[in-house]
Scaffold this active site. Structure first.
Site, mmCIF file in Angstrom:
data_model
loop_
_atom_site.group_PDB
_atom_site.id
_atom_site.type_symbol
_atom_site.label_atom_id
_atom_site.label_comp_id
_atom_site.label_asym_id
_atom_site.label_seq_id
_atom_site.Cartn_x
_atom_site.Cartn_y
_atom_site.Cartn_z
ATOM 1 N N LYS A 63 0.860 -1.445 -0.107
ATOM 2 C CA LYS A 63 0.103 0.035 0.076
ATOM 3 C C LYS A 63 0.719 1.366 -0.082
ATOM 4 O O LYS A 63 0.479 2.225 -0.583
ATOM 5 C CB LYS A 63 -1.068 0.225 1.116
ATOM 6 C CG LYS A 63 -2.212 -0.910 1.125
ATOM 7 C CD LYS A 63 -3.271 -0.663 1.983
ATOM 8 C CE LYS A 63 -4.380 -1.640 1.781
ATOM 9 N NZ LYS A 63 -5.449 -1.441 2.839
ATOM 10 N N ARG A 64 1.843 1.433 0.514
ATOM 11 C CA ARG A 64 2.758 2.472 0.776
ATOM 12 C C ARG A 64 3.238 2.819 -0.542
ATOM 13 O O ARG A 64 3.850 3.811 -0.797
ATOM 14 C CB ARG A 64 3.837 2.319 1.629
ATOM 15 C CG ARG A 64 4.984 1.269 1.614
ATOM 16 C CD ARG A 64 5.892 0.935 2.585
ATOM 17 N NE ARG A 64 7.034 -0.136 2.579
ATOM 18 C CZ ARG A 64 7.967 0.138 1.935
ATOM 19 N NH1 ARG A 64 8.319 1.582 1.509
ATOM 20 N NH2 ARG A 64 8.906 -0.842 1.669
#
Length: 476
Positions: free
Chosen positions: A251-252
């Site tokens: 997600k990052r």
């Protein structure tokens, strides 16, 4: 085969049918969107069919909301599919039918291995540091065990199999590395491995284009296909997307649902499509590639074998390009709901017209729809404006009387247009001897409440005489 029949793959000689088969356990992942795009482009390039299958056999995790999100994401990216959506769970009887056929033909067998026996086999493999492969004693037995059995494929044990993968080239696996995987569970429900193969066969899929994390599955599925005597599909396993640091996409790094790229990050679908296309595929040095060009140029030969790296800076750059190219009325319609949420009211017809006229100058420096929303807020802000800290500082630091003199010169204009306001501001700047920048900065702050905005002359024209003078009077 004729050379002008684009529906035929020139390498295989087959009519092209591709598919995208997401599991509805979450939103349409950005990596899944690229897989869908590659399948769509390959099918459209050859004039073939692109099919959509929802693999909803995991009933505990599959949700209607996820299905809706997948379909919504596909439509947003304009990846239109042919025919009706196929839902895998509804075809469980057909999947079981194939398993029973394999059992009757001697290509599968009933297995009564217990969980304890499987655990012991796994422990032995771990102790010997060997990969775990199921070698069931029930493969060649004729007696029966207690309770309901599972049905396992009788996979080949000798020799090797080679897949001529369109991306990975020839990949060979020894059949001894394959196991007798389960086709039907003891409760009669089909497994993913069985359902996928049967559905691809019944849908007439000729080319399976998917992530290379499925490459090992291809060998197992091919054993099933050959046991049924079905035509073998052409495989193309595309390397996965990694983060900018080379690590697995998370997600990052940008491993978000497609809806987040639209709703939370403010990207246009054409920018996302263009960026995903260039993640692992190339056409010379071309970076800006239209849908028409992509359809005409796309082939599997130019898909790279190395993982591509997700880079938000490149996506931002592409999105900025497409924002500048986008129709102003379309952008106004896209950003209006966000402005309405911030303002607490819906924009009226006059305000929508103003927003549309402002797009030409607001979108110039924007990299996302979020930038456009921020840049357009000054048009509808109520007086007195809420000042950014830097904007308030610019006004406070302006020489005494500067703002009042500029306001009076603007108020005296007989006409209010781009040429007249520019002349007035430039004349006042020359009269003070401070230069245009020293005057334009506090004027911009008083008019918009921001330190950064479109050009001061554009701002004055868009706001109009009455609103501009009212804001300047309050800002002095």
């Amino acid at each position: 085969m004729t050379t002008n029949n684009r529906a035929v793959d020139p390498v295989s000689g087959s009519v092209v049918v591709t598919r995208f088969a997401p599991s509805p356990t979450g939103f349409l992942h950005i990596g899944g969107a690229r897989t869908a795009l590659f399948n769509w482009l390959f099918a459209r390039h050859h004039g073939g069919k692109f099919l959509l299958r929802i693999e909803d056999t995991d009933r505990a995790r599959s949700t209607d909301a996820a299905i809706d999100a997948i379909l919504d994401g596909m439509r947003w990216l304009d990846l239109n599919w042919d025919g009706a959506v196929m839902y895998q769970f509804a075809r469980a009887d057909r999947h079981a039918e194939v398993a029973q056929h394999l059992l009757a033909a001697g290509h599968a067998y009933e297995c009564w291995l217990t969980q304890e026996e499987l655990a012991a086999m796994r422990a032995v493999a771990q102790e010997k540091r060997l990969p775990f492969r199921v070698r069931s004693p029930w493969r060649d037995r004729t007696d029966r065990g207690n309770g309901a059995p599972v049905i396992r494929l009788k996979a080949p044990q000798d020799g090797a199999v080679t897949i001529a993968d369109r991306v990975q080239s020839d990949v060979t696996v020894q059949n001894a590395e394959l196991d007798d995987f389960i086709l039907l569970r003891s409760d009669g429900t089909p497994t993913y491995m069985l359902s996928v193969v049967v559905d691809d066969q019944d849908m007439g899929v000729t080319h399976i284009i998917r992530g290379d994390d499925h490459l090992n599955n291809a060998f197992r599925q091919l054993a099933l296909i050959r046991a049924m005597g079905w035509a073998e599909p052409i495989y193309a396993h595309v390397p996965l997307i990694h983060g900018a640091d080379g690590a697995k996409l998370s997600k990052r790094h940008g491993a978000l649902g497609v809806d987040a790229y639209r709703d939370e990050l403010g990207y246009l679908p054409e920018a996302v499509n263009n960026y995903l296309l260039r993640l692992g595929w190339g056409h010379g040095d071309d970076e800006i590639i239209s849908r028409e060009q992509a359809t005409a140029w796309f082939d599997l030969a130019n898909v790279g074998r190395s993982p591509s790296r997700f880079d938000f800076k490149k996506l931002d750059s592409l999105n900025g390009h497409y924002l500048r190219e986008a129709d102003d009325q379309r952008l106004a319609a896209l950003v209006a709901p966000q402005l309405a949420e911030t303002l607490g009211r819906v924009l009226d017809a006059g305000e929508m017209d103003l927003l549309t006229r402002a797009m030409a100058v607001i979108k110039v420096r924007a990299k996302s729809m979020l930038d456009i929303a921020t840049g357009a807020m000054f048009l509808f802000a109520a007086r007195p404006l809420v000042m950014e800290e830097k904007a308030a500082q610019l006004i406070a630091e302006a020489p005494a009387g500067l703002m009042a003199a500029a306001t009076n010169r603007l108020r005296a204009l007989p006409e209010w247009n781009a040429e007249s306001v520019e002349t007035a501001v430039r004349t006042e700047a020359e009269a003070t001897g401070l230069g245009l920048g020293k005057l334009a900065q506090p004027l911009r702050a008083a008019l918009t409440g921001q330190a950064i905005s479109p050009g001061i002359f554009d701002v004055l024209v868009l706001l109009g005489r009455e609103e501009s003078l009212a804001r300047l009077d309050v800002g002095q």
